[in-house]
Design an enzyme around this catalytic site. Structure first.
Site, PDB file in Angstrom:
ATOM      1  N   THR A  98      79.803  15.997  48.537  1.00 23.76           N
ATOM      2  CA  THR A  98      80.715  17.221  48.970  1.00 23.76           C
ATOM      3  C   THR A  98      80.967  18.020  47.805  1.00 23.76           C
ATOM      4  O   THR A  98      81.291  17.612  46.651  1.00 23.76           O
ATOM      5  CB  THR A  98      81.825  16.671  49.646  1.00 23.76           C
ATOM      6  OG1 THR A  98      82.784  17.703  50.169  1.00 23.76           O
ATOM      7  CG2 THR A  98      83.021  15.795  48.603  1.00 23.76           C
ATOM      8  N   HIS A 145      85.338  -0.544  47.701  1.00 27.99           N
ATOM      9  CA  HIS A 145      85.163  -1.593  46.643  1.00 27.99           C
ATOM     10  C   HIS A 145      84.768  -2.869  47.437  1.00 27.99           C
ATOM     11  O   HIS A 145      84.511  -4.013  46.526  1.00 27.99           O
ATOM     12  CB  HIS A 145      86.563  -1.861  46.161  1.00 27.99           C
ATOM     13  CG  HIS A 145      86.697  -2.472  44.671  1.00 27.99           C
ATOM     14  ND1 HIS A 145      85.497  -2.785  43.925  1.00 27.99           N
ATOM     15  CD2 HIS A 145      87.458  -2.459  43.762  1.00 27.99           C
ATOM     16  CE1 HIS A 145      85.784  -3.156  42.968  1.00 27.99           C
ATOM     17  NE2 HIS A 145      87.112  -3.191  42.778  1.00 27.99           N
TER      18      HIS A 145
END
Length: 411
Positions: free
Chosen positions: A320, A372
């Protein structure tokens, strides 16, 4: 003959949509393949076209839920016989007719100076009033023509009693959220609640990329018909680095990690209907020119509401670019089920240290948001560092990220 125009299916999992906007009015004459409405689902905005020439009769209201397969409108093709062939010129003439009638000499009236409701609150000198009347100007014309507020103007307001101050234009408006916006909202909240999202940052010197684009702009446009953009370089770099860090190109499915030996990279595109992320398939196999052409084609389809669900489905990684809006730094949000997204930002000239000297360079902050649960900190930092190295040394992209000297020496 009456032809029924039904709501098409945007995808297998979608049973209900809404008509975002009718592009024609009830009773209008339409021609074959003319866009008559836009339907909006939770994934995309698509167009409905007239199947034949005729007079349209609208059966469904805009902004209301409607099931796939229901009749949106009908077209009476008997008007085709009566009016022979309806051409785009005739339709345009029909649309312009009211405007032409409004401009008939018999209907033209001399505009009288308007009496504004708040004229009594503004003092006008006799000389000014006489000049306004001579030039056929009203109070609104004068107020709209002002270009500067002086200190004297501000002080005059400060010394005006507060009970004379009027608070105007304090209206509120409401509009219903579109299906696309509602679905996007749900997905954003789900990402926040269901992933362990972190963001790591780095910065890149864009000097070489800017030089390559500037020096080869004319030749590139002449050969490929498009301008050399920034996104193709980032997409090429990401496709290369994803091979070195496969976890960044993977996602979690239940208790399993799904790995990919290909890079289907989503490119975020801002459209009038919201953010869409069309997919560049097999990006690792495409050259910079091929990537540039594909990215621009997908972006045009998205903005012109011609994008298909196939163009938006899948994807293993996303990019993006908040820099086009002036963003200096951000934490981009994941595009589920993907596990990472790369954020580009504004290019700013900043002082940096190069070989012991302070120089001015065009710098960009990079951000990698990642889940994560599947991507360790070492991998996220290493991924972003390698992206930086390729963008600062773009010739390495020719050798899939390898150092050109080492490639030459077979090392």
């Amino acid at each position: 003959m009456i032809i029924e125009i039904k709501i098409p299916s945007p995808g297998e999992s979608i049973s209900e949509v809404e008509i975002a906007e009718w592009l024609v009015s009830d009773g209008d004459l339409v021609q074959k393949n003319q866009d008559i409405a836009e339907i909006e689902s939770e994934k995309a905005t698509l167009s409905i076209s007239a199947e034949e020439v005729g007079k349209i009769s609208i059966k469904q209201a805009a902004h209301e839920p409607i099931a796939v397969g229901d009749i949106a409108c009908t077209i009476d093709t008997s008007f085709k016989v009566e009016s022979a062939e309806i051409s785009s010129e005739e339709i345009a003439e029909t649309e312009e007719k009211p405007k032409q009638e409004e401009s008939k000499p018999s209907e033209i009236k001399t505009q009288e100076p308007k009496k504004e409701e708040n004229d009594s609150n503004v003092k006008i000198t006799p000389v000014a009033k006489k000049l306004m009347e001579a030039e056929n100007l009203n109070m609104e014309d004068i107020l709209n023509g002002l270009r500067k507020i002086t200190r004297k103007d501000v002080e005059s307001v400060i010394h005006t009693p507060t009970d004379n101050i009027q608070h105007e234009n304090r209206e509120e408006s409401r509009e219903r959220m579109s299906s696309l916006r509602r679905k996007l909202s749900e997905r954003l909240v789900a990402v926040k609640n269901e992933t362990a999202m972190l963001t790591t940052f780095n910065e890149v010197d864009m000097s070489e990329i800017l030089r390559i684009r500037q020096e080869n702009k004319s030749a590139f446009i002449e050969k490929y018909g498009v301008k050399p953009g920034m996104m193709s370089f980032f997409t090429r770099a990401a496709a290369i680095v994803l091979k070195a860090f496969p976890q960044v190109n993977a996602f979690i499915d239940g208790d399993e990690i799904v790995m990919h030996n290909y890079a289907d990279i989503g490119i975020a595109v801002q459209t009038p209907k919201g953010l869409m992320v069309p997919i560049v398939r097999d990006a690792e196999k495409l050259s910079i020119p091929q990537l540039e052409i594909e990215i621009q084609n997908l972006a045009e389809k998205a903005r012109n509401k011609k994008i298909s669900l196939d163009d938006l489905s899948g994807g293993t990684f996303s990019i993006t670019n908040g820099g086009v809006f002036g963003s200096m730094l951000s934490t981009p949000i994941l595009n589920p089920p993907q596990s990472a997204i790369l954020g580009m930002h504004n290019i700013m000239e900043r002082p940096v240290a190069v070989k012991g000297e302070v120089v001015i360079r065009p710098m960009m902050y990079l951000a990698l948001s990642y889940d994560h649960r599947i991507i360790d900190g070492r991998d996220s930092v290493g991924f972003l560092k390698m992206i930086k190295e390729l963008l600062e040394n773009p010739e390495r992209m020719i050798w899939d990220g390898q150092d050109s000297d080492k490639k030459l020496l077979g090392l």
